[in-house]
Design a protein around this motif. Structure first.
Motif, PDB file in Angstrom:
ATOM      1  N   PHE A 150      62.091 -60.003  -2.348  1.00 61.36           N
ATOM      2  CA  PHE A 150      60.986 -59.561  -1.494  1.00 61.36           C
ATOM      3  C   PHE A 150      59.846 -60.577  -1.512  1.00 61.36           C
ATOM      4  CE2 PHE A 150      62.976 -55.367  -1.433  1.00 61.36           C
ATOM      5  CZ  PHE A 150      62.701 -54.960  -0.141  1.00 61.36           C
ATOM      6  N   GLY A 151      59.615 -61.222  -2.660  1.00 60.89           N
ATOM      7  CA  GLY A 151      58.597 -62.268  -2.732  1.00 60.89           C
ATOM      8  C   GLY A 151      58.896 -63.416  -1.781  1.00 60.89           C
ATOM      9  N   ILE A 152      60.161 -63.773  -1.672  1.00 55.76           N
ATOM     10  CA  ILE A 152      60.569 -64.833  -0.741  1.00 55.76           C
ATOM     11  C   ILE A 152      60.311 -64.402   0.701  1.00 55.76           C
ATOM     12  CG2 ILE A 152      62.588 -66.051   0.185  1.00 55.76           C
ATOM     13  CD1 ILE A 152      63.646 -66.136  -2.730  1.00 55.76           C
ATOM     14  N   ILE A 153      60.588 -63.142   0.994  1.00 53.30           N
ATOM     15  CA  ILE A 153      60.326 -62.641   2.347  1.00 53.30           C
ATOM     16  C   ILE A 153      58.841 -62.720   2.657  1.00 53.30           C
ATOM     17  CG2 ILE A 153      60.351 -60.575   3.812  1.00 53.30           C
ATOM     18  CD1 ILE A 153      62.985 -59.810   2.344  1.00 53.30           C
ATOM     19  N   TYR A 154      57.994 -62.250   1.725  1.00 50.75           N
ATOM     20  CA  TYR A 154      56.544 -62.322   1.937  1.00 50.75           C
ATOM     21  C   TYR A 154      56.090 -63.768   2.118  1.00 50.75           C
ATOM     22  CZ  TYR A 154      56.363 -57.471   0.225  1.00 50.75           C
ATOM     23  OH  TYR A 154      56.539 -56.124   0.055  1.00 50.75           O
ATOM     24  N   GLN A 166      54.897 -68.885   7.900  1.00 54.60           N
ATOM     25  CA  GLN A 166      55.008 -68.886   9.360  1.00 54.60           C
ATOM     26  C   GLN A 166      53.705 -68.442  10.028  1.00 54.60           C
ATOM     27  OE1 GLN A 166      57.631 -69.968  11.251  1.00 54.60           O
ATOM     28  NE2 GLN A 166      58.381 -70.709   9.296  1.00 54.60           N
ATOM     29  N   GLY A 167      52.683 -68.151   9.220  1.00 55.70           N
ATOM     30  CA  GLY A 167      51.388 -67.776   9.765  1.00 55.70           C
ATOM     31  C   GLY A 167      51.170 -66.293   9.941  1.00 55.70           C
ATOM     32  N   VAL A 168      52.085 -65.473   9.444  1.00 58.19           N
ATOM     33  CA  VAL A 168      51.951 -64.017   9.539  1.00 58.19           C
ATOM     34  C   VAL A 168      51.182 -63.528   8.318  1.00 58.19           C
ATOM     35  CG1 VAL A 168      53.196 -61.820   9.637  1.00 58.19           C
ATOM     36  CG2 VAL A 168      54.140 -63.842  10.775  1.00 58.19           C
ATOM     37  N   GLU A 169      50.122 -62.765   8.556  1.00 57.30           N
ATOM     38  CA  GLU A 169      49.364 -62.212   7.433  1.00 57.30           C
ATOM     39  C   GLU A 169      50.102 -60.996   6.895  1.00 57.30           C
ATOM     40  OE1 GLU A 169      44.756 -61.240   6.280  1.00 57.30           O
ATOM     41  OE2 GLU A 169      45.428 -60.774   8.310  1.00 57.30           O
ATOM     42  N   VAL A 170      50.476 -61.055   5.622  1.00 49.38           N
ATOM     43  CA  VAL A 170      51.264 -60.003   4.990  1.00 49.38           C
ATOM     44  C   VAL A 170      50.403 -59.187   4.032  1.00 49.38           C
ATOM     45  CG1 VAL A 170      53.285 -59.548   3.552  1.00 49.38           C
ATOM     46  CG2 VAL A 170      53.343 -61.396   5.200  1.00 49.38           C
ATOM     47  N   VAL A 219      55.414 -63.377  -5.083  1.00 48.04           N
ATOM     48  CA  VAL A 219      56.262 -62.746  -6.107  1.00 48.04           C
ATOM     49  C   VAL A 219      55.418 -61.777  -6.938  1.00 48.04           C
ATOM     50  CG1 VAL A 219      57.651 -63.152  -8.180  1.00 48.04           C
ATOM     51  CG2 VAL A 219      57.986 -64.572  -6.158  1.00 48.04           C
ATOM     52  N   TYR A 220      54.179 -62.156  -7.247  1.00 49.93           N
ATOM     53  CA  TYR A 220      53.276 -61.254  -7.960  1.00 49.93           C
ATOM     54  C   TYR A 220      53.033 -59.987  -7.141  1.00 49.93           C
ATOM     55  CZ  TYR A 220      48.830 -59.239  -9.431  1.00 49.93           C
ATOM     56  OH  TYR A 220      47.846 -58.371  -9.805  1.00 49.93           O
ATOM     57  N   PHE A 221      52.726 -60.153  -5.849  1.00 54.45           N
ATOM     58  CA  PHE A 221      52.511 -58.996  -4.977  1.00 54.45           C
ATOM     59  C   PHE A 221      53.767 -58.134  -4.921  1.00 54.45           C
ATOM     60  CE2 PHE A 221      52.798 -57.131  -0.676  1.00 54.45           C
ATOM     61  CZ  PHE A 221      51.732 -56.248  -0.762  1.00 54.45           C
ATOM     62  N   SER A 222      54.921 -58.776  -4.867  1.00 56.18           N
ATOM     63  CA  SER A 222      56.188 -58.064  -4.833  1.00 56.18           C
ATOM     64  C   SER A 222      56.388 -57.252  -6.113  1.00 56.18           C
ATOM     65  CB  SER A 222      57.341 -59.060  -4.648  1.00 56.18           C
ATOM     66  OG  SER A 222      58.576 -58.394  -4.696  1.00 56.18           O
ATOM     67  N   GLY A 223      56.096 -57.839  -7.253  1.00 57.29           N
ATOM     68  CA  GLY A 223      56.246 -57.125  -8.519  1.00 57.29           C
ATOM     69  C   GLY A 223      55.319 -55.927  -8.618  1.00 57.29           C
ATOM     70  N   VAL A 224      54.075 -56.111  -8.210  1.00 56.91           N
ATOM     71  CA  VAL A 224      53.107 -55.014  -8.234  1.00 56.91           C
ATOM     72  C   VAL A 224      53.555 -53.902  -7.287  1.00 56.91           C
ATOM     73  CG1 VAL A 224      50.727 -54.404  -7.631  1.00 56.91           C
ATOM     74  CG2 VAL A 224      51.178 -56.470  -8.930  1.00 56.91           C
ATOM     75  N   THR A 225      54.144 -54.255  -6.175  1.00 56.83           N
ATOM     76  CA  THR A 225      54.626 -53.264  -5.210  1.00 56.83           C
ATOM     77  C   THR A 225      55.900 -52.598  -5.703  1.00 56.83           C
ATOM     78  OG1 THR A 225      53.665 -54.547  -3.409  1.00 56.83           O
ATOM     79  CG2 THR A 225      55.342 -52.923  -2.814  1.00 56.83           C
ATOM     80  N   LEU A 226      56.856 -53.387  -6.191  1.00 53.29           N
ATOM     81  CA  LEU A 226      58.148 -52.855  -6.646  1.00 53.29           C
ATOM     82  C   LEU A 226      57.971 -51.845  -7.767  1.00 53.29           C
ATOM     83  CD1 LEU A 226      61.279 -53.014  -6.530  1.00 53.29           C
ATOM     84  CD2 LEU A 226      61.116 -54.821  -8.244  1.00 53.29           C
ATOM     85  N   PHE A 227      57.108 -52.149  -8.689  1.00 52.05           N
ATOM     86  CA  PHE A 227      56.901 -51.255  -9.824  1.00 52.05           C
ATOM     87  C   PHE A 227      55.811 -50.226  -9.554  1.00 52.05           C
ATOM     88  CE2 PHE A 227      58.626 -55.160 -11.792  1.00 52.05           C
ATOM     89  CZ  PHE A 227      59.837 -54.618 -12.174  1.00 52.05           C
ATOM     90  N   LEU A 280      45.490 -57.207  -4.269  1.00 51.48           N
ATOM     91  CA  LEU A 280      46.151 -57.609  -3.025  1.00 51.48           C
ATOM     92  C   LEU A 280      46.500 -56.343  -2.249  1.00 51.48           C
ATOM     93  CD1 LEU A 280      48.608 -60.332  -4.377  1.00 51.48           C
ATOM     94  CD2 LEU A 280      46.426 -60.699  -3.267  1.00 51.48           C
ATOM     95  N   THR A 281      46.220 -56.357  -0.967  1.00 52.53           N
ATOM     96  CA  THR A 281      46.451 -55.189  -0.123  1.00 52.53           C
ATOM     97  C   THR A 281      47.351 -55.591   1.044  1.00 52.53           C
ATOM     98  OG1 THR A 281      44.214 -54.450  -0.642  1.00 52.53           O
ATOM     99  CG2 THR A 281      45.312 -53.380   1.201  1.00 52.53           C
ATOM    100  N   PRO A 282      48.448 -54.842   1.275  1.00 55.94           N
ATOM    101  CA  PRO A 282      49.308 -55.185   2.404  1.00 55.94           C
ATOM    102  C   PRO A 282      48.618 -54.926   3.735  1.00 55.94           C
ATOM    103  CG  PRO A 282      50.045 -53.141   1.398  1.00 55.94           C
ATOM    104  CD  PRO A 282      48.929 -53.663   0.546  1.00 55.94           C
ATOM    105  N   VAL A 283      48.885 -55.796   4.692  1.00 56.73           N
ATOM    106  CA  VAL A 283      48.344 -55.638   6.047  1.00 56.73           C
ATOM    107  C   VAL A 283      49.460 -55.934   7.049  1.00 56.73           C
ATOM    108  CG1 VAL A 283      45.954 -56.200   5.442  1.00 56.73           C
ATOM    109  CG2 VAL A 283      47.509 -58.026   6.116  1.00 56.73           C
ATOM    110  N   GLY A 284      49.317 -55.392   8.235  1.00 59.61           N
ATOM    111  CA  GLY A 284      50.280 -55.662   9.313  1.00 59.61           C
ATOM    112  C   GLY A 284      51.695 -55.290   8.924  1.00 59.61           C
ATOM    113  N   ILE A 285      52.617 -56.186   9.187  1.00 64.79           N
ATOM    114  CA  ILE A 285      54.033 -55.966   8.875  1.00 64.79           C
ATOM    115  C   ILE A 285      54.251 -55.846   7.372  1.00 64.79           C
ATOM    116  CG2 ILE A 285      54.652 -58.414   8.805  1.00 64.79           C
ATOM    117  CD1 ILE A 285      56.868 -55.664  10.260  1.00 64.79           C
ATOM    118  N   GLY A 286      53.338 -56.399   6.582  1.00 65.68           N
ATOM    119  CA  GLY A 286      53.421 -56.309   5.129  1.00 65.68           C
ATOM    120  C   GLY A 286      53.377 -54.875   4.625  1.00 65.68           C
ATOM    121  N   LYS A 287      52.694 -53.996   5.358  1.00 64.38           N
ATOM    122  CA  LYS A 287      52.644 -52.584   4.971  1.00 64.38           C
ATOM    123  C   LYS A 287      54.039 -51.971   4.986  1.00 64.38           C
ATOM    124  CE  LYS A 287      47.978 -51.519   6.555  1.00 64.38           C
ATOM    125  NZ  LYS A 287      47.165 -50.686   7.444  1.00 64.38           N
TER     126      LYS A 287
END
Length: 136
Positions: free
Chosen positions: A51-55, A61-65, A85-93, A100-107
């Protein structure tokens, strides 16, 4: 285009890892083993990095996640990868520190990742318990 390819490969890796762990819980005839523990840790690592790689790919690519309380200093792509990867870990667990707060497609990606992180332990416990019950 590259984002779609990287995201697809990451999701495929995550899916194969999830399938593998549920398919191969016949390590030993114990309810818990070191091999099972290491496998679960590796599974979580693969999901978190995937998921960190996806973010990171979306960010490159310029997309705010996600956004931060403290603005980022734009640096090299490796900084975006580490932060993702840090954001992914905080989200996964499902820790949610709030820095860090998800925005747009990141939500939506974060919701999917949190669902995986939330349901995975229950599914693993149920699978091990059923396997142990069958052996008795």
């Amino acid at each position: 285009m590259i984002t779609i390819i990287i995201s697809t490969l990451s999701l495929a890796l995550i899916g194969m890892s999830l399938r593998q762990i549920f398919h191969s819980l016949e390590f030993e005839h114990k309810i818990f083993s070191v091999q099972l523990f290491v496998s679960v840790m590796m599974l979580y690592t693969i999901v978190m990095v995937g998921f960190g790689i996806i973010y990171a790919a979306l960010i490159l690519q310029g997309v705010e996640v996600y956004k931060a309380d403290v603005p980022f200093i734009q640096g090299y792509w490796i900084h975006d990868m580490i932060r993702s990867v840090y954001f992914s870990g905080v989200t996964l667990f499902t820790v949610g520190y709030g820095d860090l707060t998800p925005v747009g497609i990141g939500k939506w990606i974060a919701i999917i990742e949190a669902m995986v992180g939330y349901t995975l332990p229950a599914a693993l416990v149920a699978k091990v318990w059923l396997k142990h019950k069958e052996e008795r």
